[in-house]
Design a protein around this motif. Structure first.
Motif, PDB file in Angstrom:
ATOM      1  N   PRO A 198       3.335   4.642 -12.285  1.00 24.82           N
ATOM      2  CA  PRO A 198       2.889   3.620 -13.246  1.00 24.82           C
ATOM      3  C   PRO A 198       1.471   3.933 -13.735  1.00 24.82           C
ATOM      4  O   PRO A 198       0.757   4.712 -13.104  1.00 24.82           O
ATOM      5  N   ILE A 225      -2.991   1.306  -8.653  1.00 29.16           N
ATOM      6  CA  ILE A 225      -3.757   1.927  -9.740  1.00 29.16           C
ATOM      7  C   ILE A 225      -5.143   2.340  -9.241  1.00 29.16           C
ATOM      8  O   ILE A 225      -5.660   3.405  -9.599  1.00 29.16           O
ATOM      9  N   LEU A 269      -0.196  -3.302 -16.681  1.00 34.52           N
ATOM     10  CA  LEU A 269       0.516  -2.365 -15.817  1.00 34.52           C
ATOM     11  C   LEU A 269       1.789  -1.935 -16.533  1.00 34.52           C
ATOM     12  O   LEU A 269       2.553  -2.771 -17.008  1.00 34.52           O
ATOM     13  N   GLN A 319      -4.664   5.555  -7.554  1.00 36.77           N
ATOM     14  CA  GLN A 319      -4.423   6.611  -8.537  1.00 36.77           C
ATOM     15  C   GLN A 319      -5.738   7.037  -9.201  1.00 36.77           C
ATOM     16  O   GLN A 319      -6.010   8.234  -9.343  1.00 36.77           O
ATOM     17  N   HIS A 320      -6.562   6.056  -9.570  1.00 32.82           N
ATOM     18  CA  HIS A 320      -7.819   6.390 -10.235  1.00 32.82           C
ATOM     19  C   HIS A 320      -8.775   7.099  -9.272  1.00 32.82           C
ATOM     20  O   HIS A 320      -9.471   8.044  -9.669  1.00 32.82           O
ATOM     21  N   LEU A 373      -7.702  10.671  -9.046  1.00 28.93           N
ATOM     22  CA  LEU A 373      -8.085  11.416 -10.246  1.00 28.93           C
ATOM     23  C   LEU A 373      -9.586  11.721 -10.232  1.00 28.93           C
ATOM     24  O   LEU A 373     -10.005  12.851 -10.507  1.00 28.93           O
ATOM     25  N   GLN A 392      -3.370  12.211 -19.676  1.00 30.70           N
ATOM     26  CA  GLN A 392      -3.341  11.919 -18.244  1.00 30.70           C
ATOM     27  C   GLN A 392      -2.250  10.889 -17.928  1.00 30.70           C
ATOM     28  O   GLN A 392      -1.472  11.052 -16.983  1.00 30.70           O
ATOM     29  N   LEU A 442      -2.123   1.971 -15.795  1.00 31.68           N
ATOM     30  CA  LEU A 442      -2.739   0.769 -16.350  1.00 31.68           C
ATOM     31  C   LEU A 442      -3.061   1.107 -17.809  1.00 31.68           C
ATOM     32  O   LEU A 442      -4.042   1.785 -18.102  1.00 31.68           O
TER      33      LEU A 442
END
Lengths: 323, 323
Positions: free
Chosen positions: B94, A81, B112, A84-85, A88, B84, B96
């Motif tokens: 996946p 995550i 998650l 992913q963040h 972004l 998003q 959060l």
């Protein structure tokens, strides 16, 4: 004949709304927050956002008691995550960022986090995975000797986080195997490695201010310091071609704690001028806490500002280069 | 000559790990959770994940007291983050996911959330923005008459969420302008609109089970019900070509509450056979609560399963079509 200088401008590859991204990686109490704070103060919160990726903890303090690892273990964090963040944010998108309360050891409601013109990402793991590293324009690793870091951690955690010295020292010992396995290896991915330390040859007392050794790896376009540093400055600040611990070539910039304010100021202004910003040199650099300054810290922060602003300047003033 | 049938297979446009995505949109207490629960039970949690996008509330209950809008206002929700996350989930990534506790009215630590083979997204706003709508393979809107929905909401919120009937009714009145402005207009974006209601012409008592009218818009590949429905079934279930409220052509499927279990069972098995799955028809469809079944609900759930499995089947058995 001078070879034509080719510059890939950010404006060619982005919408212009993408932030310049700086990673500040290091173990707990390695100086990440102090370093970052000066950058935020220099550019202002409107231009530079900062976030800590230790908020991506998977478990709270209570849950970790039953688990066989510390927060320094990748398994204790949502690193997927985090990646992913960061991806972004690198595209200029906001994220709903998790929040870990160091004070209470709990995971709290998440917050909306918007990137600004520049974004500093500090924490234990920003350089851990290839996809994470790829998000950054510049990667910094803070590498104080363990003795210095332990002293910093004891000081902070007893003062700000309600622990006793014995608890902090026991925690440091418990974390050591995971620090060695997962945190310190990230040093190899940094463009700049910063070590604040006493200079042993001078037999300084423990309480004296720290000098800095800054490894400038040839993976990033550092400012041309050979034009700035000369015989007048070499007592306080000098550049040395050397080999890093891994045998690879690197420029080591030494900034001595006993440097006079005047000499470092001259060097700082020369670096600042390289940038051609026009504004005055920010006055808030080098501040450790109210009333306590470190000239080596100021120079390190200035180097990072140089990179942030150089990347950003690519949007505008380089628009006529290479045509 | 028969025109060549062209099928765009999911496997041609995706990695195969992307979920089939179903939106179940509707106002508070419109039956979203009851509908979704049967789908999860039919396919199992390993194959079908469900999530509620009301978790994307921007404010907790306490904060909302000082604000001029209810949760039915887009400004009260992180709709950009919802978009998003839906986009990421649609790609098989996946997220959060934030968590809103209806019981305590608080925003909690995020969790998650991993997509499965199928993903049902229920809530107030899944059809609100174009980027959100574009994430779904099928869009459903639940459209009970206000009298039915109010009775459902009073029952649920007094029983499960600790409110008095007066509080629920006052809340419904307060929310009405925003329901009209923001929630009900999403009906137009649905492929299937479901209305559970009493059939007035029969003068049923209020306590009798509800019939269903299912608007099947020609925006999705619904099963060919003309082969299933015939004179034997028309007393209990029939299809009628009509115009929707907006004047657009639509198939209205009526499923009567007084349909015998045997007749609906025959229809259900015919629809199930259209799918060619081979497994037995799931027994858990139509369950409102333990001991209380609704045959119209079972048929609606079966239609949705048909779409979920049809999309998924595209990965496999259509691989030799159109070559």
């Amino acid at each position: 004949m001078c070879p034509k200088r080719v510059v890939i401008r950010r404006s060619e590859i982005s919408s212009g709304d993408r932030p310049v991204m700086l990673a500040v990686c290091g173990d707990s109490a390695s100086g990440k927050t102090t370093l970052t704070r000066g950058l935020v103060q220099a550019l202002g919160e409107e231009r530079l956002a900062s976030m800590c990726v230790d908020d991506y903890h998977r478990y709270d303090r209570e849950e970790r008691r039953a688990l066989p690892f510390t927060p320094l273990n990748p398994a204790c964090n949502y690193l997927g995550i985090m990646e992913q963040h960061l991806q972004l944010l690198a595209l200029g998108e906001p994220v709903l960022k998790p929040v870990y309360s160091h004070r209470h050891g709990t995971l709290e409601r998440p917050v909306l986090f918007q990137p600004r013109e520049c974004l500093v990402v500090e924490g234990l793991f920003p350089l851990y995975t290839p996809r994470s590293r790829a998000c950054f324009d510049l990667r910094v690793f803070l590498d104080p000797p363990e003795a210095v870091r332990r002293a910093w951690k004891v000081r902070r955690d007893t003062r700000d986080r309600g622990y006793t010295e014995e608890q902090v020292l026991a925690d440091l010992d418990k974390r050591e195997p995971e620090a060695a396995a997962f945190i310190r290896p990230q040093r190899r991915w940094a463009d700049i490695v910063v070590r604040f330390d006493h200079i042993e040859v001078r037999h300084e007392p423990e309480s004296s201010p720290l000098s800095a050794t800054v490894m400038l790896r040839p993976t990033a376009p550092h400012p041309d310091l050979t034009r700035v540093l000369n015989d007048d400055t070499r007592e306080t600040i000098h550049l040395k071609l050397t080999r890093d611990g891994d045998g690879k070539p690197v420029d080591a910039l030494h900034i001595h704690a006993y440097a006079s304010r005047e000499t470092t100021r001259r060097v700082e202004e020369a670096i600042w001028e390289e940038l051609g910003i026009g504004d005055d040199l920010p006055a808030c650099l080098g501040l450790i806490e109210p009333g306590l300054r470190s000239e080596p810290l100021a120079v390190v922060q200035l180097l990072l500002l140089y990179h942030l602003l150089l990347e950003r300047r690519g949007d505008e003033s380089l628009a006529d280069v290479g045509t």
